[in-house]
Design a protein around this motif. Structure first.
Motif, PDB file in Angstrom:
ATOM      1  N   PHE A  49       0.866  -1.180   0.000  1.00 13.16           N
ATOM      2  CA  PHE A  49       0.000   0.000   0.000  1.00 13.16           C
ATOM      3  C   PHE A  49       0.905   1.232   0.000  1.00 13.16           C
ATOM      4  CE2 PHE A  49      -2.336   3.381   2.086  1.00 13.16           C
ATOM      5  CZ  PHE A  49      -3.569   3.344   1.448  1.00 13.16           C
ATOM      6  N   ILE A  50       0.819   2.041  -1.041  1.00 21.01           N
ATOM      7  CA  ILE A  50       1.622   3.255  -1.153  1.00 21.01           C
ATOM      8  C   ILE A  50       0.698   4.435  -0.903  1.00 21.01           C
ATOM      9  CG2 ILE A  50       3.037   4.673  -2.679  1.00 21.01           C
ATOM     10  CD1 ILE A  50       3.587   2.038  -4.289  1.00 21.01           C
ATOM     11  N   ASN A  51       1.041   5.263   0.077  1.00 17.74           N
ATOM     12  CA  ASN A  51       0.218   6.418   0.443  1.00 17.74           C
ATOM     13  C   ASN A  51       0.981   7.698   0.128  1.00 17.74           C
ATOM     14  OD1 ASN A  51      -1.712   8.096   1.504  1.00 17.74           O
ATOM     15  ND2 ASN A  51      -1.399   7.481   3.610  1.00 17.74           N
ATOM     16  N   VAL A  52       0.429   8.500  -0.771  1.00 16.37           N
ATOM     17  CA  VAL A  52       1.037   9.762  -1.164  1.00 16.37           C
ATOM     18  C   VAL A  52       0.207  10.890  -0.577  1.00 16.37           C
ATOM     19  CG1 VAL A  52       1.629  11.250  -3.119  1.00 16.37           C
ATOM     20  CG2 VAL A  52       1.849   8.758  -3.327  1.00 16.37           C
ATOM     21  N   LYS A  53       0.856  11.784   0.138  1.00 18.14           N
ATOM     22  CA  LYS A  53       0.195  12.994   0.650  1.00 18.14           C
ATOM     23  C   LYS A  53       0.833  14.172  -0.060  1.00 18.14           C
ATOM     24  CE  LYS A  53      -0.633  10.998   5.168  1.00 18.14           C
ATOM     25  NZ  LYS A  53      -1.971  11.208   5.661  1.00 18.14           N
ATOM     26  N   GLN A  54      -0.010  15.006  -0.663  1.00 14.70           N
ATOM     27  CA  GLN A  54       0.509  16.147  -1.408  1.00 14.70           C
ATOM     28  C   GLN A  54      -0.471  17.300  -1.305  1.00 14.70           C
ATOM     29  OE1 GLN A  54       0.788  14.467  -5.336  1.00 14.70           O
ATOM     30  NE2 GLN A  54      -1.279  15.038  -5.868  1.00 14.70           N
ATOM     31  N   LEU A  55       0.043  18.491  -1.582  1.00 11.90           N
ATOM     32  CA  LEU A  55      -0.834  19.649  -1.627  1.00 11.90           C
ATOM     33  C   LEU A  55      -1.823  19.478  -2.771  1.00 11.90           C
ATOM     34  CD1 LEU A  55       1.695  22.558  -1.017  1.00 11.90           C
ATOM     35  CD2 LEU A  55      -0.068  21.738   0.544  1.00 11.90           C
ATOM     36  N   GLU A  57      -1.293   9.418 -13.462  1.00  9.98           N
ATOM     37  CA  GLU A  57       0.072   9.095 -13.884  1.00  9.98           C
ATOM     38  C   GLU A  57       0.959   8.777 -12.692  1.00  9.98           C
ATOM     39  OE1 GLU A  57       3.764  10.791 -16.593  1.00  9.98           O
ATOM     40  OE2 GLU A  57       1.911  11.936 -16.492  1.00  9.98           O
ATOM     41  N   ILE A  58       0.795   9.510 -11.602  1.00  9.05           N
ATOM     42  CA  ILE A  58       1.551   9.216 -10.375  1.00  9.05           C
ATOM     43  C   ILE A  58       1.256   7.789  -9.929  1.00  9.05           C
ATOM     44  CG2 ILE A  58       1.713   9.747  -7.898  1.00  9.05           C
ATOM     45  CD1 ILE A  58       1.233  12.731  -8.726  1.00  9.05           C
ATOM     46  N   ALA A  59      -0.018   7.420  -9.890  1.00  2.00           N
ATOM     47  CA  ALA A  59      -0.394   6.073  -9.455  1.00  2.00           C
ATOM     48  C   ALA A  59       0.188   5.016 -10.390  1.00  2.00           C
ATOM     49  CB  ALA A  59      -1.911   5.950  -9.385  1.00  2.00           C
ATOM     50  N   ARG A  60       0.109   5.240 -11.699  1.00  6.09           N
ATOM     51  CA  ARG A  60       0.660   4.275 -12.663  1.00  6.09           C
ATOM     52  C   ARG A  60       2.164   4.111 -12.484  1.00  6.09           C
ATOM     53  NH1 ARG A  60      -2.794   6.929 -16.195  1.00  6.09           N
ATOM     54  NH2 ARG A  60      -1.088   8.190 -17.014  1.00  6.09           N
ATOM     55  N   GLU A  61       2.874   5.238 -12.379  1.00  5.81           N
ATOM     56  CA  GLU A  61       4.334   5.190 -12.284  1.00  5.81           C
ATOM     57  C   GLU A  61       4.798   4.548 -10.976  1.00  5.81           C
ATOM     58  OE1 GLU A  61       6.654   5.935 -14.553  1.00  5.81           O
ATOM     59  OE2 GLU A  61       5.124   6.421 -16.027  1.00  5.81           O
ATOM     60  N   LEU A  62       4.140   4.894  -9.872  1.00  5.83           N
ATOM     61  CA  LEU A  62       4.508   4.274  -8.597  1.00  5.83           C
ATOM     62  C   LEU A  62       4.262   2.770  -8.634  1.00  5.83           C
ATOM     63  CD1 LEU A  62       3.169   6.912  -6.062  1.00  5.83           C
ATOM     64  CD2 LEU A  62       5.556   6.341  -6.499  1.00  5.83           C
ATOM     65  N   THR A  63       3.124   2.377  -9.189  1.00  7.35           N
ATOM     66  CA  THR A  63       2.796   0.959  -9.292  1.00  7.35           C
ATOM     67  C   THR A  63       3.824   0.229 -10.151  1.00  7.35           C
ATOM     68  OG1 THR A  63       0.438   1.394  -8.996  1.00  7.35           O
ATOM     69  CG2 THR A  63       1.034  -0.688 -10.056  1.00  7.35           C
ATOM     70  N   ILE A  86      -0.866  -4.142  -5.932  1.00  2.18           N
ATOM     71  CA  ILE A  86      -0.293  -2.908  -5.387  1.00  2.18           C
ATOM     72  C   ILE A  86      -1.385  -1.844  -5.331  1.00  2.18           C
ATOM     73  CG2 ILE A  86       1.430  -1.095  -5.724  1.00  2.18           C
ATOM     74  CD1 ILE A  86       3.051  -3.246  -7.347  1.00  2.18           C
ATOM     75  N   TRP A  87      -1.563  -1.295  -4.157  1.00  4.18           N
ATOM     76  CA  TRP A  87      -2.564  -0.248  -3.960  1.00  4.18           C
ATOM     77  C   TRP A  87      -1.865   1.087  -3.790  1.00  4.18           C
ATOM     78  CZ3 TRP A  87      -7.212  -1.810  -0.461  1.00  4.18           C
ATOM     79  CH2 TRP A  87      -7.726  -3.039  -0.879  1.00  4.18           C
TER      80      TRP A  87
END
Length: 65
Positions: free
Chosen positions: A3-9, A19-25, A39-40
Motif C-alpha cells: 500500500f503506497i500512500n502519497v500525501k501532497q498539496l 500518472e503518479i499512481a501508474r508510475e509508482l505501481t 499494489i494499492w
C-alpha cells in the motif's frame, strides 16, 4: 499487498494523479516483482491552508509570492 500512500498539496489534475499512481505501481512492481494487481496506491490531497512548514501554512506562503 503493498500500500503506497502519497500525501501532497491539492491542485494536481486528475491526469497527473493517475500518472503518479501508474508510475509508482510500475516502479514498485519492477523492483519487487509484486504483481501490479496487488499494489494499492492512495493519493491524499491536502488543502494548502491545512498544511504547514516552519509554522506557516502553504496558503500563507503562496500569498506572499
Amino acid at each position: 499487498m503493498p500500500f503506497i500512500n502519497v500525501k501532497q498539496l491539492s491542485g494536481r489534475s486528475e491526469e497527473q494523479r493517475a500518472e503518479i499512481a501508474r508510475e509508482l505501481t510500475a516502479t514498485y512492481a519492477r523492483i519487487t516483482g509484486v504483481s501490479p494487481e496487488n499494489i494499492w496506491v492512495a493519493i491524499e490531497e491536502i488543502p494548502a491552508e491545512n498544511w504547514s512548514s516552519a509554522g506557516e501554512t502553504f496558503a500563507a506562503k503562496r500569498a506572499k509570492g
